[in-house]
Design a protein around this motif. Structure first.
Motif, short mmCIF file in Angstrom:
data_model
loop_
_atom_site.label_atom_id
_atom_site.label_comp_id
_atom_site.label_asym_id
_atom_site.label_seq_id
_atom_site.Cartn_x
_atom_site.Cartn_y
_atom_site.Cartn_z
N VAL A 67 14.99 5.52 -8.19
CA VAL A 67 14.14 4.75 -9.10
C VAL A 67 13.02 4.16 -8.27
CG1 VAL A 67 14.00 2.77 -10.66
CG2 VAL A 67 16.07 4.17 -10.60
N MET A 68 11.79 4.33 -8.74
CA MET A 68 10.65 3.74 -8.03
C MET A 68 9.60 3.26 -9.02
SD MET A 68 8.94 7.11 -6.27
CE MET A 68 10.39 7.57 -5.38
N GLN A 69 8.84 2.26 -8.59
CA GLN A 69 7.76 1.74 -9.42
C GLN A 69 6.56 2.67 -9.33
OE1 GLN A 69 6.48 -2.19 -8.30
NE2 GLN A 69 4.93 -2.30 -9.91
N ALA A 70 5.94 2.94 -10.47
CA ALA A 70 4.73 3.77 -10.50
C ALA A 70 3.51 2.87 -10.32
CB ALA A 70 4.64 4.51 -11.83
N LEU A 71 2.65 3.25 -9.40
CA LEU A 71 1.42 2.52 -9.11
C LEU A 71 0.22 3.39 -9.45
CD1 LEU A 71 2.53 1.07 -5.65
CD2 LEU A 71 2.59 -0.09 -7.87
N PRO A 72 -0.97 2.83 -9.46
CA PRO A 72 -2.17 3.65 -9.73
C PRO A 72 -2.36 4.76 -8.69
CG PRO A 72 -2.68 1.31 -9.90
CD PRO A 72 -1.30 1.42 -9.34
N ASN A 74 -1.39 7.90 -8.55
CA ASN A 74 -0.25 8.77 -8.22
C ASN A 74 0.50 8.31 -6.98
OD1 ASN A 74 1.41 10.94 -8.85
ND2 ASN A 74 0.29 12.34 -7.54
N THR A 75 0.71 6.99 -6.87
CA THR A 75 1.50 6.42 -5.79
C THR A 75 2.68 5.69 -6.39
OG1 THR A 75 0.13 4.44 -5.73
CG2 THR A 75 -0.43 6.20 -4.17
N PHE A 76 3.69 5.48 -5.57
CA PHE A 76 4.94 4.88 -6.03
C PHE A 76 5.44 3.91 -4.97
CE2 PHE A 76 4.41 9.13 -7.67
CZ PHE A 76 4.64 8.96 -9.02
N LEU A 77 6.31 2.98 -5.39
CA LEU A 77 6.89 2.01 -4.48
C LEU A 77 8.40 2.03 -4.65
CD1 LEU A 77 6.38 -0.29 -2.44
CD2 LEU A 77 6.28 -1.86 -4.40
N LYS A 78 9.10 2.25 -3.53
CA LYS A 78 10.57 2.27 -3.55
C LYS A 78 11.07 1.49 -2.34
CE LYS A 78 14.61 5.30 -3.41
NZ LYS A 78 15.34 4.48 -2.46
N ASP A 79 11.79 0.42 -2.59
CA ASP A 79 12.36 -0.41 -1.52
C ASP A 79 11.30 -0.82 -0.50
OD1 ASP A 79 14.87 -0.09 -2.74
OD2 ASP A 79 15.24 1.76 -1.62
N GLY A 80 10.12 -1.21 -0.97
CA GLY A 80 9.06 -1.67 -0.08
C GLY A 80 8.29 -0.58 0.64
N VAL A 81 8.60 0.68 0.34
CA VAL A 81 7.93 1.81 0.98
C VAL A 81 7.06 2.52 -0.05
CG1 VAL A 81 8.26 4.01 2.17
CG2 VAL A 81 9.81 2.10 2.63
N VAL A 105 10.62 4.77 -16.40
CA VAL A 105 11.49 3.61 -16.44
C VAL A 105 10.73 2.50 -17.16
CG1 VAL A 105 12.64 1.84 -15.05
CG2 VAL A 105 12.68 4.23 -14.30
N LYS A 106 11.35 1.90 -18.15
CA LYS A 106 10.75 0.80 -18.88
C LYS A 106 11.14 -0.52 -18.23
CE LYS A 106 10.64 -1.53 -23.32
NZ LYS A 106 11.36 -1.79 -24.55
N TRP A 111 6.50 0.71 -20.91
CA TRP A 111 7.35 1.90 -21.03
C TRP A 111 7.21 2.84 -19.84
CZ3 TRP A 111 11.08 3.08 -24.54
CH2 TRP A 111 11.21 2.19 -25.62
N SER A 112 6.16 2.73 -19.06
CA SER A 112 5.99 3.63 -17.91
C SER A 112 5.84 2.86 -16.60
CB SER A 112 4.78 4.55 -18.14
OG SER A 112 3.61 3.78 -18.32
N TRP A 113 6.59 1.77 -16.48
CA TRP A 113 6.56 0.94 -15.28
C TRP A 113 6.92 1.74 -14.03
CZ3 TRP A 113 10.57 -0.05 -11.90
CH2 TRP A 113 10.33 -1.01 -10.92
N GLY A 114 7.90 2.61 -14.16
CA GLY A 114 8.39 3.35 -12.99
C GLY A 114 8.86 4.74 -13.36
N ARG A 115 9.51 5.39 -12.37
CA ARG A 115 10.04 6.73 -12.57
C ARG A 115 11.50 6.77 -12.10
NH1 ARG A 115 6.00 6.20 -14.52
NH2 ARG A 115 4.14 7.49 -14.57
N LEU A 116 12.27 7.53 -12.84
CA LEU A 116 13.66 7.80 -12.49
C LEU A 116 13.76 9.29 -12.20
CD1 LEU A 116 16.75 7.22 -12.37
CD2 LEU A 116 16.78 7.59 -14.85
N PHE A 117 14.30 9.61 -11.02
CA PHE A 117 14.51 11.00 -10.62
C PHE A 117 16.00 11.20 -10.40
CE2 PHE A 117 10.37 9.69 -9.01
CZ PHE A 117 9.54 10.72 -9.41
N ILE A 118 16.57 12.20 -11.04
CA ILE A 118 17.96 12.60 -10.83
C ILE A 118 17.88 13.93 -10.08
CG2 ILE A 118 20.16 13.19 -11.90
CD1 ILE A 118 19.23 10.35 -12.63
#
Length: 131
Positions: A67-72, A74-81, A105-106, A111-118
């Protein structure tokens, strides 16, 4: 077991992440809206089995839930990285014999705060467990 298969809408459009095709990822990537079928992805855990149909049934075992936060841009934030779109392609999609389920991820009313990858590996695939 979760059962998946390619399901086409009446207009024959399948939701895709363009980066998968740009980088020619060797994995199967299925996208689903988090207010439709993707709402069930949050219940999938590491170790679960997924059965996928594409000209025959194949079994996959979930290896990672990310699970990571979606940022502008096409960047993402996961555990501070910070992850770029290229990082996502290389670390998530670029896995031979993998099945990736992806949804948004809502959080609060976004509704599009983040992304979930399985990320699941084909059960018994010759490259399973090799990174």
């Amino acid at each position: 077991f979760l059962f998946c298969s390619h399901i086409f809408a009446m207009d024959q459009k399948v939701p895709t992440y363009q980066g998968v095709f740009i980088y020619d990822a060797p994995s199967i990537v299925l996208l689903a809206h988090n207010y439709l079928d993707g709402q069930y992805f949050k219940y999938i855990e590491t170790g679960d089995m997924i059965r996928y149909y594409d000209n025959g049934w194949k079994d996959y075992q979930v290896k990672e839930v990310i699970v990571m936060q979606a940022l502008p841009n096409n960047t993402f934030l996961k555990d501070g990285v910070f992850w770029t779109g290229i990082d996502v392609n290389e670390r998530i999609y670029d896995k031979e014999g993998a099945l990736v389920l992806q949804t948004c991820v809502k959080k609060d009313k976004n509704w599009s705060w983040g992304r979930l990858f399985i990320v699941a590996e084909e059960y018994g695939h010759p490259t399973a467990g090799i990174n």
